[in-house]
Design a protein around this motif. Structure first.
Motif, PDB file in Angstrom:
ATOM      1  N   CYS A 135      34.535  79.767 -39.212  1.00  0.00           N
ATOM      2  CA  CYS A 135      33.758  78.537 -39.016  1.00  0.00           C
ATOM      3  C   CYS A 135      34.666  77.332 -39.285  1.00  0.00           C
ATOM      4  O   CYS A 135      35.340  77.287 -40.316  1.00  0.00           O
ATOM      5  CB  CYS A 135      32.547  78.513 -39.959  1.00  0.00           C
ATOM      6  N   PRO A 136      34.719  76.357 -38.382  1.00  0.00           N
ATOM      7  CA  PRO A 136      35.585  75.194 -38.592  1.00  0.00           C
ATOM      8  C   PRO A 136      35.143  74.304 -39.745  1.00  0.00           C
ATOM      9  O   PRO A 136      35.909  73.441 -40.177  1.00  0.00           O
ATOM     10  CB  PRO A 136      35.505  74.457 -37.249  1.00  0.00           C
ATOM     11  N   HIS A 137      33.900  74.523 -40.262  1.00  0.00           N
ATOM     12  CA  HIS A 137      33.390  73.669 -41.331  1.00  0.00           C
ATOM     13  C   HIS A 137      33.556  74.306 -42.714  1.00  0.00           C
ATOM     14  O   HIS A 137      34.052  73.681 -43.640  1.00  0.00           O
ATOM     15  CB  HIS A 137      31.913  73.348 -41.077  1.00  0.00           C
ATOM     16  N   CYS A 138      33.142  75.599 -42.847  1.00  0.00           N
ATOM     17  CA  CYS A 138      33.196  76.260 -44.163  1.00  0.00           C
ATOM     18  C   CYS A 138      34.144  77.452 -44.201  1.00  0.00           C
ATOM     19  O   CYS A 138      34.262  78.110 -45.237  1.00  0.00           O
ATOM     20  CB  CYS A 138      31.799  76.695 -44.583  1.00  0.00           C
ATOM     21  N   ASN A 139      34.802  77.761 -43.061  1.00  0.00           N
ATOM     22  CA  ASN A 139      35.776  78.847 -42.961  1.00  0.00           C
ATOM     23  C   ASN A 139      35.150  80.236 -43.113  1.00  0.00           C
ATOM     24  O   ASN A 139      35.860  81.218 -43.336  1.00  0.00           O
ATOM     25  CB  ASN A 139      36.899  78.668 -43.994  1.00  0.00           C
ATOM     26  N   GLU A 140      33.845  80.366 -42.996  1.00  0.00           N
ATOM     27  CA  GLU A 140      33.176  81.669 -43.064  1.00  0.00           C
ATOM     28  C   GLU A 140      33.459  82.460 -41.790  1.00  0.00           C
ATOM     29  O   GLU A 140      33.536  81.894 -40.692  1.00  0.00           O
ATOM     30  CB  GLU A 140      31.658  81.462 -43.244  1.00  0.00           C
ATOM     31  N   LEU A 141      33.635  83.792 -41.891  1.00  0.00           N
ATOM     32  CA  LEU A 141      33.885  84.635 -40.730  1.00  0.00           C
ATOM     33  C   LEU A 141      32.575  84.873 -39.984  1.00  0.00           C
ATOM     34  O   LEU A 141      31.608  85.410 -40.545  1.00  0.00           O
ATOM     35  CB  LEU A 141      34.499  85.969 -41.187  1.00  0.00           C
ATOM     36  N   ILE A 142      32.515  84.468 -38.711  1.00  0.00           N
ATOM     37  CA  ILE A 142      31.303  84.602 -37.887  1.00  0.00           C
ATOM     38  C   ILE A 142      31.682  85.163 -36.536  1.00  0.00           C
ATOM     39  O   ILE A 142      32.863  85.258 -36.190  1.00  0.00           O
ATOM     40  CB  ILE A 142      30.603  83.234 -37.724  1.00  0.00           C
ATOM     41  N   LEU A 143      30.675  85.565 -35.738  1.00  0.00           N
ATOM     42  CA  LEU A 143      30.916  86.088 -34.410  1.00  0.00           C
ATOM     43  C   LEU A 143      31.489  84.996 -33.517  1.00  0.00           C
ATOM     44  O   LEU A 143      31.145  83.816 -33.642  1.00  0.00           O
ATOM     45  CB  LEU A 143      29.624  86.634 -33.798  1.00  0.00           C
ATOM     46  N   CYS A 187      26.836  78.446 -37.577  1.00  0.00           N
ATOM     47  CA  CYS A 187      27.400  79.224 -38.681  1.00  0.00           C
ATOM     48  C   CYS A 187      26.262  79.775 -39.539  1.00  0.00           C
ATOM     49  O   CYS A 187      25.335  79.039 -39.915  1.00  0.00           O
ATOM     50  CB  CYS A 187      28.329  78.345 -39.518  1.00  0.00           C
ATOM     51  N   LYS A 188      26.322  81.058 -39.882  1.00  0.00           N
ATOM     52  CA  LYS A 188      25.281  81.693 -40.689  1.00  0.00           C
ATOM     53  C   LYS A 188      25.339  81.249 -42.144  1.00  0.00           C
ATOM     54  O   LYS A 188      24.388  81.453 -42.899  1.00  0.00           O
ATOM     55  CB  LYS A 188      25.417  83.207 -40.612  1.00  0.00           C
ATOM     56  N   GLU A 189      26.475  80.626 -42.556  1.00  0.00           N
ATOM     57  CA  GLU A 189      26.628  80.217 -43.941  1.00  0.00           C
ATOM     58  C   GLU A 189      26.216  78.760 -44.162  1.00  0.00           C
ATOM     59  O   GLU A 189      25.436  78.449 -45.052  1.00  0.00           O
ATOM     60  CB  GLU A 189      28.090  80.411 -44.377  1.00  0.00           C
ATOM     61  N   CYS A 190      26.763  77.856 -43.309  1.00  0.00           N
ATOM     62  CA  CYS A 190      26.467  76.434 -43.499  1.00  0.00           C
ATOM     63  C   CYS A 190      25.472  75.890 -42.491  1.00  0.00           C
ATOM     64  O   CYS A 190      24.973  74.777 -42.640  1.00  0.00           O
ATOM     65  CB  CYS A 190      27.750  75.616 -43.457  1.00  0.00           C
ATOM     66  N   GLY A 191      25.195  76.648 -41.416  1.00  0.00           N
ATOM     67  CA  GLY A 191      24.206  76.242 -40.432  1.00  0.00           C
ATOM     68  C   GLY A 191      24.684  75.206 -39.440  1.00  0.00           C
ATOM     69  O   GLY A 191      23.909  74.767 -38.587  1.00  0.00           O
ATOM     70  N   LYS A 192      25.966  74.803 -39.483  1.00  0.00           N
ATOM     71  CA  LYS A 192      26.466  73.777 -38.574  1.00  0.00           C
ATOM     72  C   LYS A 192      26.886  74.398 -37.252  1.00  0.00           C
ATOM     73  O   LYS A 192      27.233  75.580 -37.184  1.00  0.00           O
ATOM     74  CB  LYS A 192      27.636  73.033 -39.210  1.00  0.00           C
TER      75      LYS A 192
END
Length: 382
Positions: free
Chosen positions: A306-314, A320-325
């Protein structure tokens, strides 16, 4: 002057230097304790220059040819010694022969590796070696800057200085070129030419002219080369499943050749046969199993950060499943080559064109839309 004094101080009538060495830069003609006869013959051979020095001060310079020493062709020495016209007495002066031929096959090499940043391997250590050649282009500058009052001077006296100058310049050149390590071999000629041009000014400060410079080899550390060899081997092997089948077939052939004796041999043969049978089954069915088994590497490659929180997503996720952005970057065509680029990109990654978002009227300075043909303020054509 007594008889003993006469023999002690002989008049020199012939001055010349026959160079029997291959690396002598300067030779001082032995005139100590003797005087040069006015009208003496000076012979300067090709690729030589003769320089007369009076009490440490450079005087007259003679090029190749045969010269008879008179006040007419020694104006500087005549002036320094305040000779009157028609002076015909012996005189004292130091005579230096400077060798102006090319000194070829001078070697340079990296005593310590050059640290570089490479696009393929990251930080690497580069080693290299080659040859260069040079000659004395300004004999008076060389005599003044380097020679001093030595009896002779050869290439070994200046070798280390020139080598360090070359290494310093080439290190800077390699880093500035930003050529990948794997592509350096195809740029040896270009780098050699640029390196020679870079050295010209440095050599000229000592009265030298660098006539050639060649890069013979640039190499990476042994461990990096071993890793490259392994990567090349994997490319030659190709399909890993087929390679396993080939290895299994080779193992069966070797087992058939190795005939054991007695009951123990038969048991060992049966055990080997069972093991090889399992190998063959795994090898021949490996492709199907690989096709049915999900590849963790591929599954991992289908994900992005994710470009916002760096969480690994599809990779195809919209949020993003973590930050919702939102993680979907809007694409727009390049104004020059129409390649798809990010909406907020300032330059095109394909053609490098700067992405202008508006047009400025050249007449009134009004800001207009990018695709406007006329200025909305003054009506001037854009």
């Amino acid at each position: 002057m007594g008889l003993f004094g006469f023999f002690k101080s002989q008049f020199i009538e012939v001055i010349e230097w026959t160079d029997s060495s291959t690396n002598t830069l300067v030779y001082r003609f032995p005139v100590q304790g003797n005087e040069i006869k006015m009208g003496a013959e000076l012979t300067v051979r090709e690729s030589q220059v003769a320089i007369f020095v009076n009490e440490g001060e450079i005087a007259d310079v003679f090029g190749p040819g045969r010269h008879l020493l008179w006040t007419q062709n020694m104006p500087i020495l005549t002036k320094l010694k305040s000779w009157k016209h028609g002076f015909n007495s012996p005189f004292k002066a130091e005579v230096y022969f400077v060798n102006t031929k090319q000194f070829i096959n001078q070697k340079w090499g990296t005593s310590n590796p050059i640290m570089m940043r490479d696009s393929d391997f990251g930080i690497i250590r580069l080693r290299g070696y080659g040859i260069y050649s040079y000659r004395v282009s300004e004999p008076t500058v060389f005599l003044r800057e380097l020679f001093g009052t030595n009896a002779s001077y050869d290439t070994s006296n200046i070798e280390e200085q020139l080598k360090k100058m070359i290494l310093s310049g080439l290190t800077d050149l390699f880093a500035e070129s930003k050529i990948p390590a794997l592509d350096l071999a195809m740029h040896y000629d270009e780098l050699s030419t640029l390196g020679k041009e870079k050295m010209e000014e440095r050599f000229s400060k000592f009265g030298f002219a660098i006539t050639s410079l060649y890069i013979e080899n640039l190499s990476l550390p042994a461990e990096v080369e071993q890793a490259m060899d392994k990567r090349t081997s994997m490319g030659v092997i190709g399909d890993l499943g087929q390679y396993q089948q080939f290895q299994a077939a080779e193992a069966l052939r070797e087992a058939a050749r190795n005939e054991g004796g007695g009951l123990a041999g038969a048991g060992a043969g049966l055990g080997a046969g069972a093991a090889l049978g399992g190998m063959m089954t795994n090898a021949f069915t490996g492709n199907n199993q690989q096709a049915n088994t999900p590849n963790p590497t591929n599954a991992q490659s289908d994900k992005i950060n994710c470009p916002h929180c760096n969480e690994l997503i599809l990779a195809d996720a919209k949020f993003c499943k973590e930050c919702g952005k939102s993680v979907q970057t809007k694409k727009v065509p390049c104004i020059n080559c129409q390649a798809e680029i990010n909406k907020d990109a300032k330059f095109c990654g394909e053609c490098g064109t700067k992405q202008e978002t508006e047009k400025t009227c050249g007449k009134c300075g009004h800001k207009n839309a990018l695709h406007a043909k006329f200025c909305g303020d003054c009506g001037e054509s854009l």
